[in-house]
Design an enzyme around this catalytic site. Structure first.
Site, PDB file in Angstrom:
ATOM      1  N   GLU A  12       0.813  -1.223   0.000  1.00 26.44           N
ATOM      2  CA  GLU A  12       0.000   0.000   0.000  1.00 26.44           C
ATOM      3  C   GLU A  12       0.844   1.269   0.000  1.00 26.44           C
ATOM      4  O   GLU A  12       0.329   2.343  -0.295  1.00 26.44           O
ATOM      5  CB  GLU A  12      -0.965  -0.032   1.210  1.00 26.44           C
ATOM      6  CG  GLU A  12      -2.012  -1.128   1.056  1.00 26.44           C
ATOM      7  CD  GLU A  12      -2.822  -1.418   2.312  1.00 26.44           C
ATOM      8  OE1 GLU A  12      -4.000  -1.790   2.181  1.00 26.44           O
ATOM      9  OE2 GLU A  12      -2.278  -1.297   3.425  1.00 26.44           O
ATOM     10  N   ASP A 196     -11.627  -7.283  -2.247  1.00 24.38           N
ATOM     11  CA  ASP A 196     -12.393  -8.534  -2.067  1.00 24.38           C
ATOM     12  C   ASP A 196     -13.766  -8.168  -1.519  1.00 24.38           C
ATOM     13  O   ASP A 196     -14.004  -7.006  -1.185  1.00 24.38           O
ATOM     14  CB  ASP A 196     -11.667  -9.461  -1.075  1.00 24.38           C
ATOM     15  CG  ASP A 196     -11.456  -8.788   0.271  1.00 24.38           C
ATOM     16  OD1 ASP A 196     -10.415  -8.140   0.445  1.00 24.38           O
ATOM     17  OD2 ASP A 196     -12.356  -8.863   1.137  1.00 24.38           O
TER      18      ASP A 196
HETATM   19  N1  ADE Z   1      -8.854  -5.454   3.946  1.00 25.87           N
HETATM   20  C1  ADE Z   1      -9.119  -5.902   2.712  1.00 25.87           C
HETATM   21  N2  ADE Z   1     -10.033  -6.882   2.732  1.00 25.87           N
HETATM   22  C2  ADE Z   1     -10.360  -7.080   4.022  1.00 25.87           C
HETATM   23  C3  ADE Z   1     -11.231  -7.963   4.684  1.00 25.87           C
HETATM   24  N3  ADE Z   1     -11.954  -8.843   4.016  1.00 25.87           N
HETATM   25  N4  ADE Z   1     -11.310  -7.887   6.035  1.00 25.87           N
HETATM   26  C4  ADE Z   1     -10.559  -7.003   6.717  1.00 25.87           C
HETATM   27  N5  ADE Z   1      -9.712  -6.149   6.127  1.00 25.87           N
HETATM   28  C5  ADE Z   1      -9.606  -6.178   4.800  1.00 25.87           C
END
Ligand code: ADE
Length: 228
Positions: A12, A196
């Site tokens: 990041e 996601d």
């Molecule tokens: N950052 C990116 N995806 C995430 C997730 N599913 N849970 C927590 N932090 C995240």
């Protein structure tokens, strides 16, 4: 003006360090802070490491040791809002900690005594992010971001967070940085790109899209820095 930019993971902050090639690495408090000088602006960039404690430590260090007057969080998030697609950008309007639970004392989830459930981000910084998105035809969602020390990868947990906090996206650092900034009177802006959907397939998707989504988020942050 000194601006702090935090990412939790190396992926990041890498796009920022690639963009601001001339940076000085400063070791402090068990971490490395990268100082960039751009005319009358100074950037302090750091990878906080994952989670609420690490990110709160990094934000506090940026403000109290490096004199940062604004903080921008840059990175990826899991989408909860079904309209959010991989790579979409989210600007946090307000943030909460979904893993806080002192309900035994009759308090609601997300609440600690003498604190509040939601911490607002800064409307001036958010306005700059929105203006840039508009000028560049970028689709920027504005939503509630829920933070916790959990990588959420279950439909049940994500639905619970959505129901309890009306959250649109989930991550692991934004609210803790926002609480630090709120208490120290420093404006905060949290920009995330979706990696996601926090459901059962979250891990596979996260691993596939972490790098590309982190670059999407960093691009907007770089444009913001130009405007500040
Ligand atoms: N950052 C990116 N995806 C995430 C997730 N599913 N849970 C927590 N932090 C995240």
């Amino acid at each position: 003006m000194t601006i702090g930019i935090i990412g939790a993971m190396r992926e990041e902050i890498t796009p920022l360090l690639e963009h601001y090639k001339k940076h000085e690495a400063i070791a402090f408090g068990g971490n490395t802070f990268y100082k960039v000088t751009l005319g009358n602006k100074t950037l302090i960039i750091a990878c906080s490491r994952i989670g609420k404690v690490h990110s709160a430590l990094t934000a506090s260090t940026m403000v109290l040791n490096f004199g940062c007057e604004k903080i921008i969080f840059n990175g990826v998030a899991g989408g909860i809002n079904p309209s959010y697609k991989i790579g979409d950008l989210v600007l946090a309007s307000k943030l909460c900690q979904h893993d806080v639970d002192i309900t035994a004392f009759g308090h609601p989830y997300g609440y600690f005594s003498e604190s509040k459930i939601f911490t607002e981000s800064d409307c001036v910084l958010n306005g700059i992010a929105k203006a840039i998105a508009k000028e560049n035809g970028i689709n920027l969602h504005e939503g509630v971001v829920a933070t916790g020390d959990q990588f959420v990868h279950s439909k049940e947990r994500k639905e619970w967070i959505k129901k309890e906090f009306n959250a649109d996206a989930i991550e692991m650092e934004g609210a803790s940085v926002a609480v630090v900034c709120d208490n120290l009177n420093v404006p905060i802006c949290v920009i995330r790109a979706i990696s996601d959907n926090a459901g059962d397939e979250a891990l596979v998707s996260y691993e596939e899209f972490l790098e590309s989504s982190a670059r999407v988020s960093a691009l907007l942050v770089i444009k913001m820095i130009e405007k500040l």
